[in-house]
Design an enzyme around this catalytic site. Structure first.
Site, mmCIF file in Angstrom:
data_model
loop_
_atom_site.group_PDB
_atom_site.id
_atom_site.type_symbol
_atom_site.label_atom_id
_atom_site.label_comp_id
_atom_site.label_asym_id
_atom_site.label_seq_id
_atom_site.Cartn_x
_atom_site.Cartn_y
_atom_site.Cartn_z
ATOM 1 N N LYS A 179 9.517 -4.915 -5.871
ATOM 2 C CA LYS A 179 8.442 -6.075 -6.008
ATOM 3 C C LYS A 179 7.120 -5.309 -6.271
ATOM 4 O O LYS A 179 6.217 -5.870 -7.117
ATOM 5 C CB LYS A 179 8.506 -6.855 -5.040
ATOM 6 C CG LYS A 179 9.891 -7.777 -4.769
ATOM 7 C CD LYS A 179 9.991 -8.586 -3.459
ATOM 8 C CE LYS A 179 11.119 -9.411 -3.672
ATOM 9 N NZ LYS A 179 11.532 -9.902 -2.203
ATOM 10 N N GLY B 281 9.254 -14.853 -3.888
ATOM 11 C CA GLY B 281 9.953 -15.970 -3.640
ATOM 12 C C GLY B 281 9.207 -17.515 -4.284
ATOM 13 O O GLY B 281 8.989 -17.592 -5.293
ATOM 14 N N GLU C 295 19.453 -9.891 0.407
ATOM 15 C CA GLU C 295 20.175 -9.427 -0.886
ATOM 16 C C GLU C 295 21.731 -9.424 -0.498
ATOM 17 O O GLU C 295 21.912 -9.501 0.549
ATOM 18 C CB GLU C 295 19.706 -8.205 -1.382
ATOM 19 C CG GLU C 295 18.175 -8.020 -1.792
ATOM 20 C CD GLU C 295 17.792 -9.074 -2.972
ATOM 21 O OE1 GLU C 295 18.411 -9.019 -3.873
ATOM 22 O OE2 GLU C 295 17.112 -10.220 -2.617
HETATM 23 N N1 LIG Z 1 18.239 -15.298 -2.238
HETATM 24 C C1 LIG Z 1 16.777 -15.459 -2.279
HETATM 25 O O1 LIG Z 1 16.184 -15.889 -1.473
HETATM 26 C C2 LIG Z 1 16.264 -14.916 -3.317
HETATM 27 C C3 LIG Z 1 16.933 -13.880 -4.472
HETATM 28 N N2 LIG Z 1 16.150 -13.533 -5.558
HETATM 29 C C4 LIG Z 1 17.194 -13.066 -6.550
HETATM 30 O O2 LIG Z 1 17.652 -14.098 -7.144
HETATM 31 C C5 LIG Z 1 19.115 -13.311 -7.745
HETATM 32 C C6 LIG Z 1 20.467 -13.932 -7.179
HETATM 33 O O3 LIG Z 1 20.244 -13.999 -5.909
HETATM 34 P P1 LIG Z 1 21.134 -14.889 -4.882
HETATM 35 O O4 LIG Z 1 21.574 -16.123 -5.351
HETATM 36 O O5 LIG Z 1 20.599 -14.883 -3.626
HETATM 37 O O6 LIG Z 1 22.580 -14.102 -4.979
HETATM 38 P P2 LIG Z 1 23.978 -14.657 -4.450
HETATM 39 O O7 LIG Z 1 24.657 -13.489 -4.282
HETATM 40 O O8 LIG Z 1 23.921 -15.638 -3.611
HETATM 41 O O9 LIG Z 1 24.509 -15.117 -6.112
HETATM 42 C C7 LIG Z 1 24.494 -14.211 -7.086
HETATM 43 C C8 LIG Z 1 25.471 -15.108 -7.988
HETATM 44 O O10 LIG Z 1 25.810 -14.363 -9.182
HETATM 45 C C9 LIG Z 1 26.972 -14.261 -9.511
HETATM 46 N N3 LIG Z 1 27.565 -13.179 -9.987
HETATM 47 C C10 LIG Z 1 27.576 -11.656 -9.420
HETATM 48 N N4 LIG Z 1 28.036 -10.884 -10.443
HETATM 49 C C11 LIG Z 1 28.183 -11.496 -11.526
HETATM 50 C C12 LIG Z 1 29.088 -11.023 -12.619
HETATM 51 N N5 LIG Z 1 29.257 -9.727 -12.822
HETATM 52 N N6 LIG Z 1 29.282 -11.921 -13.750
HETATM 53 C C13 LIG Z 1 28.887 -13.142 -13.479
HETATM 54 N N7 LIG Z 1 28.423 -13.683 -12.219
HETATM 55 C C14 LIG Z 1 28.183 -12.833 -11.084
HETATM 56 C C15 LIG Z 1 28.000 -14.833 -8.323
HETATM 57 O O11 LIG Z 1 29.306 -15.226 -8.762
HETATM 58 P P3 LIG Z 1 30.258 -15.805 -7.635
HETATM 59 O O12 LIG Z 1 29.619 -17.104 -7.140
HETATM 60 O O13 LIG Z 1 31.160 -15.962 -8.326
HETATM 61 O O14 LIG Z 1 30.141 -14.607 -6.565
HETATM 62 C C16 LIG Z 1 27.142 -15.587 -7.716
HETATM 63 O O15 LIG Z 1 27.299 -16.887 -8.087
HETATM 64 C C17 LIG Z 1 19.074 -11.596 -7.078
HETATM 65 O O16 LIG Z 1 18.464 -10.873 -7.953
HETATM 66 C C18 LIG Z 1 17.954 -11.820 -6.055
HETATM 67 O O17 LIG Z 1 17.382 -10.450 -5.671
HETATM 68 C C19 LIG Z 1 14.950 -13.686 -5.694
HETATM 69 C C20 LIG Z 1 14.174 -14.540 -4.873
HETATM 70 C C21 LIG Z 1 14.629 -15.032 -3.635
HETATM 71 N N1 LIG Z 2 16.171 -10.616 -0.224
HETATM 72 C C1 LIG Z 2 14.860 -11.156 -0.785
HETATM 73 C C2 LIG Z 2 14.935 -12.353 -1.447
HETATM 74 C C3 LIG Z 2 13.739 -12.619 -2.148
HETATM 75 O O1 LIG Z 2 13.348 -11.882 -2.898
HETATM 76 C C4 LIG Z 2 13.928 -11.156 0.275
HETATM 77 O O2 LIG Z 2 14.636 -11.292 1.727
HETATM 78 O O3 LIG Z 2 12.747 -11.195 0.295
#
Ligand SMILES: NC(=O)C1=CN([C@@H]2O[C@H](COP(=O)(O)OP(=O)(O)OC[C@H]3O[C@@H](n4cnc5c(N)ncnc54)[C@H](OP(=O)(O)O)[C@@H]3O)[C@@H](O)[C@H]2O)C=CC1
Ligand SMILES: N[C@@H](CC=O)C(=O)O
Length: 410
Positions: free
Chosen positions: A201, A130, A186
């Site tokens: 990771k 993160g 996730e």
């Molecule tokens: N959450 C965290 O703290 C962290 C997350 N990450 C990584 O960041 C990435 C995103 O995570 P996060 O924001 O939590 O996930 P979310 O589920 O909150 O958001 C995912 C977004 O992607 C969109 N989406 C999903 N599938 C599709 C598709 N087929 N076409 C277009 N848009 C799509 C969703 O659309 P809709 O809104 O319409 O559902 C949503 O807006 C992941 O790879 C995660 O591992 C990395 C570090 C930390």
């Molecule tokens: N699901 C992940 C999000 C960041 O990478 C976590 O909990 O560490």
């Protein structure tokens, strides 16, 4: 600078807020204004009620045809369609900043090659730990530093769950729901609990530290599934704290190994007090000794911060930065204590199994639900749950409370 944003969930929204919050500073640093040109989402209905000043679409054709982006941020997650979309932009010569550890671990080698061939960047600071700037640290300030081992608490969700269960006495399910509400988990939280997230990771970190991608089939992955409450209780009575730990070490002759598994941390180790969503990373090597970083491992603000800083970091080099190829240093042989847990109903078979591999049992402790055998060695395995102890812990020094729940018997 025209930005295309893939995904508008926790991380995507964080990116928009971070850009808005620091707009002036970003404009000064980049000598140009940042504009988010378009946002791609999946489910239009979900976003319909929101008043939007941004152009938001669920139509890939519409999003991709805009195509005059200077940079694309990928915060969709998962392999497909994130892979297809990332490839599309890189092939068009548009750099991509990603938070997607699964995509980087599985397809990073190919995507980086495409980026290099177009003299642009594919960067992924936010994909590991993160808010901790570990990727650009390894590729920047530590790029020629010999590294023998890297150890980390790399998953915020499981660390948050373990902390909440320990400190507030909530159930795992309650703590997980809270982690989901806070945006840490996730989209399929099995990725967190079963150790996949930390597995992606540590594979990325191993590549950066030791220069080549490991064969994923040889990277062990154990999540929290086999850990039972009595295992944690026993560890606590012995002064140990359970964490999900990822490790990668250089063995010499081009060989490295890595694994993710629950581990007990002794209270002299820097990870002991790493609680909640916090992550920590310990880098070891002959010239640096031990370097420890800690910070928020998940969540909107910290992750978006890493993505935006990643863009600035990469932009400074205009795609011309030489990347670290990993400077390995052979890790010293180390022997750890391991706990082998045998539930009461398996005791007869259990002791035979533990003794079978010539394990020297150095201590044994009892709990109303079973026994734990303490053995010392390297890479101890067993059909029964095994948990490694990390840090300086010696059963001979342990003073156990002589209450009925636990007795020191050797
Ligand atoms: N959450 C965290 O703290 C962290 C997350 N990450 C990584 O960041 C990435 C995103 O995570 P996060 O924001 O939590 O996930 P979310 O589920 O909150 O958001 C995912 C977004 O992607 C969109 N989406 C999903 N599938 C599709 C598709 N087929 N076409 C277009 N848009 C799509 C969703 O659309 P809709 O809104 O319409 O559902 C949503 O807006 C992941 O790879 C995660 O591992 C990395 C570090 C930390
Ligand atoms: N699901 C992940 C999000 C960041 O990478 C976590 O909990 O560490």
């Amino acid at each position: 600078m025209k930005i295309g944003l893939l995904g508008f969930g926790t991380v995507g929204r964080g990116v928009v807020e971070r850009i808005q919050m620091t707009n002036q500073q970003l404009t000064n640093t980049l000598s140009q204004q940042i504009n988010i040109e378009a946002v791609l989402i999946k489910n239009h209905q979900k976003h319909q009620a929101e008043k939007q000043t941004l152009f938001v679409t669920n139509d890939w054709q519409v999003f991709s045809q805009k195509c005059d982006y200077d940079v694309v941020f990928e915060a969709i997650g998962g392999l497909e369609p994130a892979y297809e979309y990332t490839r599309f932009f890189l092939e068009k010569g548009i750099p991509v900043v990603s938070a997607n550890k699964k995509l980087v671990a599985e397809k990073g080698s190919e995507l980086e090659e495409i980026a290099e061939s177009r003299n642009i960047f594919y960067s992924y600071e936010a994909a590991v730990a993160g808010g901790i700037p570990i990727i650009n640290l390894l590729e920047g300030s530590l790029s020629t530093t010999p590294i023998s081992k890297i150890t980390g608490i790399l998953n915020g969700t499981t660390n948050y769950i373990l902390t909440e269960v320990k400190e507030k006495g909530v159930t795992v399910e309650e703590a997980l729901s809270q982690a989901q509400l806070l945006g840490y988990a996730e989209s399929d939280p099995k990725d967190d609990i079963e150790g996949y997230d930390a597995w992606y990771k540590i594979r990325i970190l191993a590549k950066l530290c030791f220069g080549s991608w490991l064969n994923p089939n040889k990277v062990e992955r154990k999540g929290l599934n086999d850990v039972q409450q009595w295992h944690i209780e026993l560890g606590q009575k012995l002064g140990l704290t359970l964490k999900l730990v990822a490790e990668a070490a250089y063995l010499g002759d081009g060989e490295a190994k890595a694994e993710v598994a629950p581990a007990f941390i002794s209270n002299d180790h820097p990870f002991t007090y790493v609680n909640g969503v916090t992550n920590a990373i310990l880098i070891e090597g002959p010239t640096i000794g031990q370097l420890c970083l800690q910070g928020p491992g998940a969540g909107k603000e910290a992750t978006a911060n890493s993505m935006v800083e990643d863009l600035l970091f990469q932009s400074n080099y205009e795609g011309k930065r030489s990347k670290s190829s990993g400077v390995q240093s052979e890790v010293a042989n180390s022997f750890n204590h391991y706990f082998i847990f045998v539930a009461n109903e398996d005791l007869q078979e259990g002791i035979l199994e533990v003794e079978k591999d010539d394990n020297q049992i150095c201590a044994q402790y009892s709990h109303p639900e079973g026994e734990v055998y303490v053995v010392k060695g390297q890479d101890i395995t067993s059909p029964f749950p095994v948990i490694k102890i990390i840090g300086d812990w010696d059963p001979a020094q342990v003073k156990v409370e002589t209450e009925s729940a636990i007795l020191f018997s050797l």
